[in-house]
Scaffold this motif. Structure first.
Motif, PDB file in Angstrom:
ATOM      1  N   THR A 195       0.867  -1.170   0.000  1.00 60.78           N
ATOM      2  CA  THR A 195       0.000   0.000   0.000  1.00 60.78           C
ATOM      3  C   THR A 195       0.905   1.221   0.000  1.00 60.78           C
ATOM      4  O   THR A 195       1.855   1.286   0.781  1.00 60.78           O
ATOM      5  N   VAL A 196       0.652   2.195  -0.861  1.00 61.69           N
ATOM      6  CA  VAL A 196       1.584   3.320  -0.983  1.00 61.69           C
ATOM      7  C   VAL A 196       0.819   4.604  -1.293  1.00 61.69           C
ATOM      8  O   VAL A 196      -0.196   4.582  -1.999  1.00 61.69           O
ATOM      9  N   ILE A 197       1.301   5.725  -0.713  1.00 56.51           N
ATOM     10  CA  ILE A 197       0.731   7.037  -1.026  1.00 56.51           C
ATOM     11  C   ILE A 197       1.853   8.009  -1.364  1.00 56.51           C
ATOM     12  O   ILE A 197       2.982   7.878  -0.888  1.00 56.51           O
ATOM     13  N   ASN A 198       1.527   8.988  -2.189  1.00 51.51           N
ATOM     14  CA  ASN A 198       2.469  10.015  -2.588  1.00 51.51           C
ATOM     15  C   ASN A 198       2.431  11.171  -1.589  1.00 51.51           C
ATOM     16  O   ASN A 198       1.467  11.322  -0.832  1.00 51.51           O
ATOM     17  N   THR A 199       3.498  11.983  -1.587  1.00 44.85           N
ATOM     18  CA  THR A 199       3.549  13.176  -0.750  1.00 44.85           C
ATOM     19  C   THR A 199       4.014  14.351  -1.601  1.00 44.85           C
ATOM     20  O   THR A 199       4.505  14.172  -2.719  1.00 44.85           O
ATOM     21  N   GLU A 200       3.914  15.548  -1.051  1.00 45.02           N
ATOM     22  CA  GLU A 200       4.398  16.724  -1.762  1.00 45.02           C
ATOM     23  C   GLU A 200       5.908  16.890  -1.620  1.00 45.02           C
ATOM     24  O   GLU A 200       6.495  17.786  -2.219  1.00 45.02           O
ATOM     25  N   GLY A 201       6.538  16.060  -0.816  1.00 44.44           N
ATOM     26  CA  GLY A 201       7.993  16.088  -0.689  1.00 44.44           C
ATOM     27  C   GLY A 201       8.635  15.062  -1.590  1.00 44.44           C
ATOM     28  O   GLY A 201       8.128  14.746  -2.674  1.00 44.44           O
ATOM     29  N   ASP A 202       9.741  14.482  -1.131  1.00 42.11           N
ATOM     30  CA  ASP A 202      10.504  13.542  -1.948  1.00 42.11           C
ATOM     31  C   ASP A 202      10.267  12.093  -1.554  1.00 42.11           C
ATOM     32  O   ASP A 202      11.024  11.206  -1.963  1.00 42.11           O
ATOM     33  N   LEU A 203       9.214  11.851  -0.779  1.00 40.46           N
ATOM     34  CA  LEU A 203       8.975  10.516  -0.238  1.00 40.46           C
ATOM     35  C   LEU A 203       7.663   9.907  -0.706  1.00 40.46           C
ATOM     36  O   LEU A 203       6.692  10.621  -0.982  1.00 40.46           O
ATOM     37  N   LEU A 204       7.650   8.596  -0.737  1.00 43.05           N
ATOM     38  CA  LEU A 204       6.428   7.806  -0.776  1.00 43.05           C
ATOM     39  C   LEU A 204       6.363   7.060   0.551  1.00 43.05           C
ATOM     40  O   LEU A 204       7.356   6.473   0.979  1.00 43.05           O
ATOM     41  N   PHE A 205       5.226   7.073   1.202  1.00 39.27           N
ATOM     42  CA  PHE A 205       5.036   6.292   2.423  1.00 39.27           C
ATOM     43  C   PHE A 205       4.130   5.114   2.106  1.00 39.27           C
ATOM     44  O   PHE A 205       3.221   5.217   1.276  1.00 39.27           O
ATOM     45  N   GLY A 206       4.363   4.003   2.804  1.00 38.37           N
ATOM     46  CA  GLY A 206       3.514   2.861   2.532  1.00 38.37           C
ATOM     47  C   GLY A 206       3.706   1.729   3.521  1.00 38.37           C
ATOM     48  O   GLY A 206       4.368   1.872   4.549  1.00 38.37           O
ATOM     49  N   ILE A 207       3.090   0.617   3.166  1.00 38.77           N
ATOM     50  CA  ILE A 207       3.168  -0.612   3.953  1.00 38.77           C
ATOM     51  C   ILE A 207       3.535  -1.741   3.006  1.00 38.77           C
ATOM     52  O   ILE A 207       2.898  -1.928   1.968  1.00 38.77           O
ATOM     53  N   GLU A 208       4.578  -2.471   3.346  1.00 42.79           N
ATOM     54  CA  GLU A 208       4.980  -3.638   2.574  1.00 42.79           C
ATOM     55  C   GLU A 208       5.352  -4.752   3.538  1.00 42.79           C
ATOM     56  O   GLU A 208       6.082  -4.523   4.502  1.00 42.79           O
ATOM     57  N   ASP A 209       4.849  -5.934   3.266  1.00 37.67           N
ATOM     58  CA  ASP A 209       5.135  -7.083   4.114  1.00 37.67           C
ATOM     59  C   ASP A 209       4.803  -6.773   5.573  1.00 37.67           C
ATOM     60  O   ASP A 209       5.562  -7.104   6.490  1.00 37.67           O
ATOM     61  N   ALA A 210       3.652  -6.105   5.782  1.00 41.09           N
ATOM     62  CA  ALA A 210       3.155  -5.754   7.119  1.00 41.09           C
ATOM     63  C   ALA A 210       4.141  -4.891   7.900  1.00 41.09           C
ATOM     64  O   ALA A 210       4.260  -5.012   9.125  1.00 41.09           O
TER      65      ALA A 210
END
Length: 227
Positions: free
Chosen positions: A155-170
């Motif tokens: 699961t992944v979301i974009n940001t207005e900075g230089d990062l993507l935050f998400g969940i992988e392998d719990a």
């Protein structure tokens, strides 16, 4: 008090005249003006159907632009012009086809989620195995940047900075949006299924009410950011 004779699925708050969504009875995306009480745009989504599969659909607004994920493509709509200005077909990308051919993602694992920021969007398919694809946006130019695959659900979301935050392998994670390189992961696993962003905070949520909060104390500046 009257009501609008529209058959649109609608679950987004609005702050201006634009009312938009997917038709309940047809495979159509519509933009409606509350000021003029007229349909400004109506797009047939059938051309974007993949084989005979149901058309996965989602719309995200960024300023005066709508990003409509429909089946094989992302459709960029300019609300000021009231028209479709660009299309991006993620299925036709050579890198995507290479992953499918190599068996890293299932043959029917197409994007069904989109998360947008001002400079681009990330597409994902949160099954197992899964993938995420980043696409840069400059004006009406949508350009493939990279794609990565995983044996786990992502699961992944974009940001207005230089990062993507998400969940992988719990596990809560962050990636460099310009390369897809993993740059952080939480020390413990999570059962979270949702992600919310705040002022230097990222919050991982679960329907049961459990929360995991992380503070991003120092802004991440990617060494790969375009000059």
């Amino acid at each position: 008090m009257g009501h609008l004779p529209l058959d649109l699925e609608f679950d987004r708050p609005f702050a201006d005249q634009y009312f938009y969504g997917f038709s309940v009875s047809r495979e159509v995306f519509c933009v409606y003006s509350l000021d003029t009480q007229t349909i400004l745009l109506e797009l047939d989504l059938e051309p974007y159907r993949i084989d005979q599969l149901p058309i996965d659909k989602q719309v995200v607004r960024c300023g005066n632009r709508l990003f409509v994920l429909a089946g094989s493509s992302v459709l960029l709509i300019d609300l000021e012009l009231n028209r479709l200005v660009a299309e991006f077909n993620h299925v036709e990308q050579e890198a995507f086809q290479a992953l499918r051919s190599a068996g890293y993602i299932y043959s029917n694992a197409y994007a069904y989620k989109i998360s947008v920021a001002h400079d681009g969007f990330v597409l994902s398919h949160a099954s197992s195995p899964s993938f995420m694809m980043y696409v840069t946006v400059c004006g009406t130019d949508m350009r493939f940047a990279w794609i990565s695959h995983s044996r786990s659900e992502v699961t992944v979301i974009n940001t207005e900075g230089d990062l993507l935050f998400g969940i992988e392998d719990a596990r809560a994670k962050a990636w460099d949006k310009f390369t897809g390189e993993e740059i952080w992961q939480a020390s413990a696993g999570t059962m979270a299924s949702g992600i919310e962003l705040g002022d230097n905070w990222v919050v991982y949520t679960h329907p049961s009410g459990d929360l995991q909060c992380f503070r991003w104390k120092k802004p991440y500046l990617s060494p790969h950011r375009p000059s």
